[in-house]
Design an enzyme around this catalytic site. Structure first.
Site: not given
Length: 257
Positions: A7-12, A107-109
């Site tokens: 994501g723009n803020t975090n990677i999970k 968006g893929s998310d």
């Protein structure tokens, strides 16, 4: 299986065994990190698992940050000898989901969250709220057609904007605040961001229900969805892992599992 949600803020990161997410790790999204650094983070997570025979055999990636996608592909191919599945809009057709929007680019998310929702809640008119860097309200018909959307700033952007556009206000984090009125500057700002975000989401949900004039099954996901744990009067289903679940369902469809 290794699940990577960029994501723009975090990677999970998520480790999935037998369709169950057994371990997750969240780090900040920093485009200059290398595949070696990501492998270090993953090893830290894997070392916490109480299993000696776990092997990553598949990798699936959702990314809205192209500059981070490249080192993640390198991570997959170099360290695991795996060509990862990269979620894109074509996967909507595979899941029998129609993107009935003027702008077909999704968006893929968002797509992964919607795949998760239509799988978990079949034959229902859905309102799927993705609460990440942005807050996206997705309307999906029971026939699996994505036909409407509302996009607003997320809680993180609201808090960040206050800091960036004022010289003297302190930096805050978007956390739960029990009451709205305070007599200190710091808590007054925290309460304003928290309760302002809650009120914005609740107001938009009420307006959507008014305009749609039909029952909608409401599901919230994303990092900020936990802010609504105590506000289930209008959002009854809160699933922070819905995006990853959708990625698992897509993987199973692609590989006939």
């Amino acid at each position: 299986m290794l699940i990577i949600d960029i994501g723009n803020t975090n990677i999970k990161f998520g480790i999935c065994i037998n369709n169950q997410i057994i371990q997750t790790l969240r780090i900040s999204s920093q485009p200059r990190r290398t595949a070696d650094e990501y492998f270090f983070f993953l090893n830290t997570m894997r070392n916490q698992l109480n299993t000696n025979n776990f092997t990553i055999t598949h990798i699936i990636i959702s990314s809205v940050v192209p500059s981070i996608t490249k080192p993640m592909i390198e991570l997959s191919t170099h360290y695991f000898n795996i060509t990862p599945t990269i979620i894109n809009n074509q996967h909507a057709d595979i899941c029998n989901i129609k993107i009935d929007l003027n702008d077909k680019l999704l968006g893929s998310d968002r797509l992964a969250s919607i795949i998760g929702a239509v799988t978990l809640y079949p034959n229902k008119n859905l309102l799927v709220i993705s609460m990440g860097t942005a807050t996206v309200f997705n309307l999906i018909s029971k026939e699996r057609s994505i036909y409407g959307q509302v996009i607003t700033p997320g809680a993180h952007i609201m808090a960040q904007s206050m800091r960036q556009h004022t010289a003297l206000l302190p930096e805050i984090s978007q956390i739960k605040v029990n009451k709205v009125v305070h007599n200190t500057l710091f808590y007054a700002i925290e309460a304003g961001v928290y309760w302002g975000y809650i009120a914005m989401v609740e107001g938009i949900v009420k307006q959507i229900l008014h305009e749609e004039n039909k029952d909608l099954h409401i599901v919230a996901t994303g990092g900020n969805s936990i802010l609504f744990i105590d506000h289930k009067n209008f959002i009854k289903n809160i699933d922070p892992d819905l995006t990853m679940k959708g990625m698992i369902y897509l993987h199973n469809m692609l590989f006939n599992k």
